[in-house]
Scaffold this motif. Structure first.
Motif, PDB file in Angstrom:
ATOM      1  N   ARG A 115       1.824 -11.541  -0.886  1.00  0.00           N
ATOM      2  CA  ARG A 115       1.570 -10.913   0.422  1.00  0.00           C
ATOM      3  C   ARG A 115       1.787  -9.401   0.341  1.00  0.00           C
ATOM      4  O   ARG A 115       1.017  -8.627   0.886  1.00  0.00           O
ATOM      5  CB  ARG A 115       2.445 -11.523   1.536  1.00  0.00           C
ATOM      6  CG  ARG A 115       2.347 -10.774   2.885  1.00  0.00           C
ATOM      7  CD  ARG A 115       0.926 -10.788   3.443  1.00  0.00           C
ATOM      8  NE  ARG A 115       0.720  -9.955   4.633  1.00  0.00           N
ATOM      9  CZ  ARG A 115       0.302  -8.693   4.627  1.00  0.00           C
ATOM     10  NH1 ARG A 115       0.063  -8.058   3.490  1.00  0.00           N
ATOM     11  NH2 ARG A 115       0.106  -8.053   5.753  1.00  0.00           N
TER      12      ARG A 115
ATOM     13  N   GLY B 154       2.207   4.317   0.784  1.00  0.00           N
ATOM     14  CA  GLY B 154       2.944   3.193   1.358  1.00  0.00           C
ATOM     15  C   GLY B 154       2.463   1.892   0.747  1.00  0.00           C
ATOM     16  O   GLY B 154       1.908   1.859  -0.358  1.00  0.00           O
ATOM     17  N   ASN B 155       2.642   0.821   1.481  1.00  0.00           N
ATOM     18  CA  ASN B 155       2.323  -0.513   0.966  1.00  0.00           C
ATOM     19  C   ASN B 155       0.878  -0.627   0.482  1.00  0.00           C
ATOM     20  O   ASN B 155       0.623  -1.087  -0.646  1.00  0.00           O
ATOM     21  CB  ASN B 155       2.615  -1.554   2.061  1.00  0.00           C
ATOM     22  CG  ASN B 155       2.162  -2.936   1.674  1.00  0.00           C
ATOM     23  OD1 ASN B 155       1.050  -3.354   1.990  1.00  0.00           O
ATOM     24  ND2 ASN B 155       2.986  -3.640   0.936  1.00  0.00           N
TER      25      ASN B 155
ATOM     26  N   ASN C  57      -9.874  -3.975   4.222  1.00  0.00           N
ATOM     27  CA  ASN C  57      -8.413  -4.169   4.200  1.00  0.00           C
ATOM     28  C   ASN C  57      -7.993  -5.516   4.776  1.00  0.00           C
ATOM     29  O   ASN C  57      -6.816  -5.737   5.075  1.00  0.00           O
ATOM     30  CB  ASN C  57      -7.669  -2.998   4.860  1.00  0.00           C
ATOM     31  CG  ASN C  57      -7.847  -2.941   6.367  1.00  0.00           C
ATOM     32  OD1 ASN C  57      -8.018  -3.953   7.036  1.00  0.00           O
ATOM     33  ND2 ASN C  57      -7.778  -1.733   6.922  1.00  0.00           N
TER      34      ASN C  57
ATOM     35  N   GLY D 225       5.364   1.582   8.801  1.00  0.00           N
ATOM     36  CA  GLY D 225       6.777   1.619   9.202  1.00  0.00           C
ATOM     37  C   GLY D 225       7.438   0.259   9.311  1.00  0.00           C
ATOM     38  O   GLY D 225       8.632   0.165   9.631  1.00  0.00           O
TER      39      GLY D 225
ATOM     40  N   LYS E 208      11.986   6.448   9.810  1.00  0.00           N
ATOM     41  CA  LYS E 208      12.294   7.471   8.797  1.00  0.00           C
ATOM     42  C   LYS E 208      13.622   8.150   9.096  1.00  0.00           C
ATOM     43  O   LYS E 208      13.875   8.567  10.230  1.00  0.00           O
ATOM     44  CB  LYS E 208      11.176   8.503   8.785  1.00  0.00           C
ATOM     45  CG  LYS E 208      10.647   8.736   7.386  1.00  0.00           C
ATOM     46  CD  LYS E 208       9.539   9.743   7.372  1.00  0.00           C
ATOM     47  CE  LYS E 208       8.191   9.071   7.462  1.00  0.00           C
ATOM     48  NZ  LYS E 208       7.123   9.882   7.930  1.00  0.00           N
TER      49      LYS E 208
ATOM     50  N   GLY F 168      -8.829   1.516   3.117  1.00  0.00           N
ATOM     51  CA  GLY F 168      -7.626   0.669   3.029  1.00  0.00           C
ATOM     52  C   GLY F 168      -6.865   0.717   4.337  1.00  0.00           C
ATOM     53  O   GLY F 168      -6.299  -0.270   4.792  1.00  0.00           O
TER      54      GLY F 168
ATOM     55  N   THR G   4      -2.998  -6.384   0.637  1.00  0.00           N
ATOM     56  CA  THR G   4      -3.973  -5.467   1.237  1.00  0.00           C
ATOM     57  C   THR G   4      -4.564  -4.545   0.164  1.00  0.00           C
ATOM     58  O   THR G   4      -5.787  -4.352   0.077  1.00  0.00           O
ATOM     59  CB  THR G   4      -3.343  -4.654   2.385  1.00  0.00           C
ATOM     60  OG1 THR G   4      -2.708  -5.561   3.272  1.00  0.00           O
ATOM     61  CG2 THR G   4      -4.382  -3.847   3.135  1.00  0.00           C
TER      62      THR G   4
ATOM     63  N   ASP H 241       3.024  -3.369   9.427  1.00  0.00           N
ATOM     64  CA  ASP H 241       1.995  -2.323   9.423  1.00  0.00           C
ATOM     65  C   ASP H 241       2.773  -1.049   9.082  1.00  0.00           C
ATOM     66  O   ASP H 241       3.872  -1.127   8.496  1.00  0.00           O
ATOM     67  CB  ASP H 241       1.298  -2.229  10.801  1.00  0.00           C
ATOM     68  CG  ASP H 241       0.059  -1.321  10.781  1.00  0.00           C
ATOM     69  OD1 ASP H 241      -0.965  -1.729  10.233  1.00  0.00           O
ATOM     70  OD2 ASP H 241       0.131  -0.192  11.299  1.00  0.00           O
TER      71      ASP H 241
HETATM   72  P1  NDP Z   1       3.234   2.342   5.177  1.00  0.00           P
HETATM   73  O1  NDP Z   1       4.132   2.710   6.293  1.00  0.00           O
HETATM   74  O2  NDP Z   1       3.750   1.503   4.078  1.00  0.00           O
HETATM   75  O3  NDP Z   1       2.596   3.662   4.529  1.00  0.00           O
HETATM   76  C1  NDP Z   1       1.854   4.562   5.280  1.00  0.00           C
HETATM   77  C2  NDP Z   1       1.501   5.739   4.387  1.00  0.00           C
HETATM   78  O4  NDP Z   1       0.642   6.623   5.095  1.00  0.00           O
HETATM   79  C3  NDP Z   1       2.707   6.563   4.000  1.00  0.00           C
HETATM   80  O5  NDP Z   1       2.479   7.177   2.778  1.00  0.00           O
HETATM   81  C4  NDP Z   1       2.766   7.591   5.136  1.00  0.00           C
HETATM   82  O6  NDP Z   1       3.449   8.784   4.781  1.00  0.00           O
HETATM   83  C5  NDP Z   1       1.305   7.863   5.372  1.00  0.00           C
HETATM   84  N1  NDP Z   1       1.094   8.208   6.773  1.00  0.00           N
HETATM   85  C6  NDP Z   1       1.369   7.457   7.876  1.00  0.00           C
HETATM   86  N2  NDP Z   1       1.068   8.122   9.000  1.00  0.00           N
HETATM   87  C7  NDP Z   1       0.599   9.311   8.604  1.00  0.00           C
HETATM   88  C8  NDP Z   1       0.110  10.439   9.284  1.00  0.00           C
HETATM   89  N3  NDP Z   1       0.064  10.462  10.637  1.00  0.00           N
HETATM   90  N4  NDP Z   1      -0.308  11.502   8.548  1.00  0.00           N
HETATM   91  C9  NDP Z   1      -0.269  11.474   7.193  1.00  0.00           C
HETATM   92  N5  NDP Z   1       0.186  10.424   6.486  1.00  0.00           N
HETATM   93  C10 NDP Z   1       0.606   9.372   7.172  1.00  0.00           C
HETATM   94  O7  NDP Z   1       1.965   1.652   5.886  1.00  0.00           O
HETATM   95  P2  NDP Z   1       0.872   0.711   5.247  1.00  0.00           P
HETATM   96  O8  NDP Z   1       0.604   1.127   3.842  1.00  0.00           O
HETATM   97  O9  NDP Z   1       1.250  -0.685   5.546  1.00  0.00           O
HETATM   98  O10 NDP Z   1      -0.390   1.041   6.160  1.00  0.00           O
HETATM   99  C11 NDP Z   1      -1.323   2.089   5.862  1.00  0.00           C
HETATM  100  C12 NDP Z   1      -2.607   1.855   6.635  1.00  0.00           C
HETATM  101  O11 NDP Z   1      -3.160   0.579   6.260  1.00  0.00           O
HETATM  102  C13 NDP Z   1      -2.484   1.812   8.149  1.00  0.00           C
HETATM  103  O12 NDP Z   1      -3.664   2.322   8.729  1.00  0.00           O
HETATM  104  C14 NDP Z   1      -2.396   0.312   8.437  1.00  0.00           C
HETATM  105  O13 NDP Z   1      -2.794   0.003   9.746  1.00  0.00           O
HETATM  106  C15 NDP Z   1      -3.374  -0.214   7.414  1.00  0.00           C
HETATM  107  N6  NDP Z   1      -3.233  -1.621   7.062  1.00  0.00           N
HETATM  108  C16 NDP Z   1      -2.068  -2.105   6.556  1.00  0.00           C
HETATM  109  C17 NDP Z   1      -1.974  -3.445   6.197  1.00  0.00           C
HETATM  110  C18 NDP Z   1      -0.774  -4.001   5.545  1.00  0.00           C
HETATM  111  O14 NDP Z   1      -0.824  -5.161   5.132  1.00  0.00           O
HETATM  112  N7  NDP Z   1       0.318  -3.272   5.411  1.00  0.00           N
HETATM  113  C19 NDP Z   1      -3.099  -4.371   6.434  1.00  0.00           C
HETATM  114  C20 NDP Z   1      -4.305  -3.737   6.889  1.00  0.00           C
HETATM  115  C21 NDP Z   1      -4.338  -2.419   7.223  1.00  0.00           C
HETATM  116  P3  NDP Z   1       4.967   8.991   5.272  1.00  0.00           P
HETATM  117  O15 NDP Z   1       5.779   8.011   4.494  1.00  0.00           O
HETATM  118  O16 NDP Z   1       5.265  10.416   4.968  1.00  0.00           O
HETATM  119  O17 NDP Z   1       4.944   8.695   6.754  1.00  0.00           O
END
Ligand code: NDP
Length: 444
Positions: free
Chosen positions: A205, A239-240, A369, A168, A134, A342, A209, A166
């Protein structure tokens, strides 16, 4: 003391400073009790549980890189190769300041059972760094990713360990890391998944998820005489996972009304505008305040709060332990009928128990997920074949995998007289295949 309790006591003594890892192990071991008790003597003799809670290998390394002002920065990199009983290690990389060994171990442990549930031949692993993408320039992110891969490339390979994204880590980071891997090793191979479409990535891809989460939720509701169509949904994260969960929910006729990031959350009673959310998050990499500025129906609130909205279904898609007992109580008093994870372990153990006791359909992340890693495995298959499948082909396979996962976990729960307990069902179904493979492979 039974075998399960004995092993958990040892895990606690050995990993006292890693609460997330202990939480994940406790949840899994607790629900495996009936399976373990049936085979206790053989498992005990083979130290099966002691082996399953101990990573096969964990790698920790220095990641030095130069920021835009010319200053050298140092982060820590990790890769935990947890279990390869049923296939090469597979699991994402997380770049977030909260990352330390305990987070990577909890995610790697969960990944073993999740990967097993997909029905595909992939073992469990996870990695990442305390680096925070970030606010960094593209050049800084590239410098970090190149340095990270310069070390990581020694331990991964298309038949050995295949990382993905995952928190970030999205398409930009995977691209930089793939480029560096290729440059160092001279190999053009499917060593990472989540790649860009022009260099071996798979269609669907990015969506997998979030879409998979909705396919499973739809099936879970259907099996319980409910229809996703017309349901109001609270989603956390933006996020994703969250974005594509919201997109698919709308396609299925449901109405997602919330999303959040680490600073605030949106309530949009008209339904989240997914194109605007993508513009704000995927293109501008901005805060949700920008969404609220551009959408008159949306309210922006600082801090936490998505679980306070009255909804039928809740989909936590941000991070671990974001849905607490208090949140669960609010959801129940607002009449929620289903919660599907998720994110990985977003619901605390006491919140999970409360939801289950109150007859809320609850699906744990390792099942709901799993669409992301399943589609990553489909990307590996396409890379091996040197072919690319169409979006419809990949999406169709994803949907089938999610429907199958739901029925597998539902059946496993029924086999052990725990009908409707999808946490137990997921752990049991995931464990059975890994345990059988480990027992067959001897003491390794
Ligand atoms: P992204 O980085 O794309 O998005 C994460 C989202 O969650 C953002 O909106 C972020 O906000 C918020 N977030 C992250 N950490 C915190 C925190 N400590 N407190 C509050 N909000 C938070 O990640 P993904 O969408 O890829 O992943 C989200 C979850 O899904 C994770 O648990 C990951 O392990 C799980 N997952 C992901 C998969 C994938 O294919 N991507 C597959 C299976 C599970 P901000 O931008 O402000 O940080």
């Amino acid at each position: 003391m039974g075998y399960v309790e004995e092993v958990f006591e040892k895990v606690k003594a050995k990993n006292a400073a890693e609460p997330e890892f202990l939480q994940a192990v406790e949840e899994v071991l607790e629900s495996l009790k009936p399976v373990i008790e049936k085979n206790e003597e053989a498992y005990r003799k083979a130290a099966l549980l002691e082996r399953i809670v101990e990573p096969e290998r964990q790698i920790k390394f220095r990641v030095p890189w130069v920021d835009d002002s010319g200053q050298v920065q140092v982060n820590t990199g990790y890769r935990v190769q947890f279990n390869s009983a049923i296939g090469p290690y597979k699991g994402g990389l997380r770049f977030h300041p909260s990352v330390y060994l305990g987070i990577i171990k909890f995610l790697g442990f969960e990944q073993i059972f999740k990967n097993s549930l997909t029905g595909l031949p992939i073992g469990g692993g996870k990695g990442g760094s305390d680096f925070d993408p970030k606010g960094k320039s593209d050049r800084e992110v590239m410098a970090f990713c190149q340095s990270f891969m310069t070390e990581l490339c020694k331990y991964i390979g298309k038949d050995e360990d295949v990382p993905a994204g995952d928190i970030g880590v999205g398409g930009r980071e995977i691209g930089f890391m793939f480029g560096q891997y290729k440059r160092i090793t001279g190999q053009y191979e499917g060593v990472l998944t989540g790649k860009g479409l022009t260099f071996g990535g798979s269609l669907a891809r990015t969506e997998a998820t979030g879409y998979g989460l909705l396919y499973l939720t739809e099936e879970m509701l259907k099996s319980n005489a409910q229809d996703i169509k017309g349901k109001t949904i609270a989603v956390s994260g933006s996020g994703n996972v969250a974005i594509y969960a919201i997109e698919k929910a709308k396609q299925l006729g449901a109405k997602p009304v919330t999303c959040s990031d680490s600073t605030g959350w949106i309530y949009d009673p008209e339904g989240i505008d997914v194109d605007l959310l993508k513009e704000v998050k995927e293109i501008n990499r901005a805060r949700l305040t920008e969404y609220a500025q551009k959408r008159s129906s949306a309210e922006y609130h600082e801090g936490k709060g998505v679980w306070s909205v009255k909804v039928d279904v809740a989909l936590p898609c941000a991070t671990q332990n974001e849905l607490t007992l208090d949140d669960a109580k609010t959801l129940v008093s607002n009449g929620v009928i289903a919660v599907a994870e998720g994110a990985n372990m977003p619901t605390t153990l006491d919140a999970t128990k409360y939801l289950q006791e109150n007859k809320v359909l609850f699906c744990p992340g390792k099942a709901s997920n799993a669409g992301g890693v399943a589609t990553s495995a489909l990307e590996m298959s396409q890379n091996s074949e040197r072919l690319s499948w169409t979006f419809e082909e990949v999406d169709g396979k994803l949907k089938q995998i999610m429907v199958d996962i739901f029925h597998n976990i539902d059946d496993a729960a029924k086999r052990y007289d725990m009908e409707g307990n999808y946490v137990a069902g997921a752990n049991i179904a995931g464990f059975e295949k890994v345990a059988t493979a480990m027992m067959a492979q001897g003491v390794v």
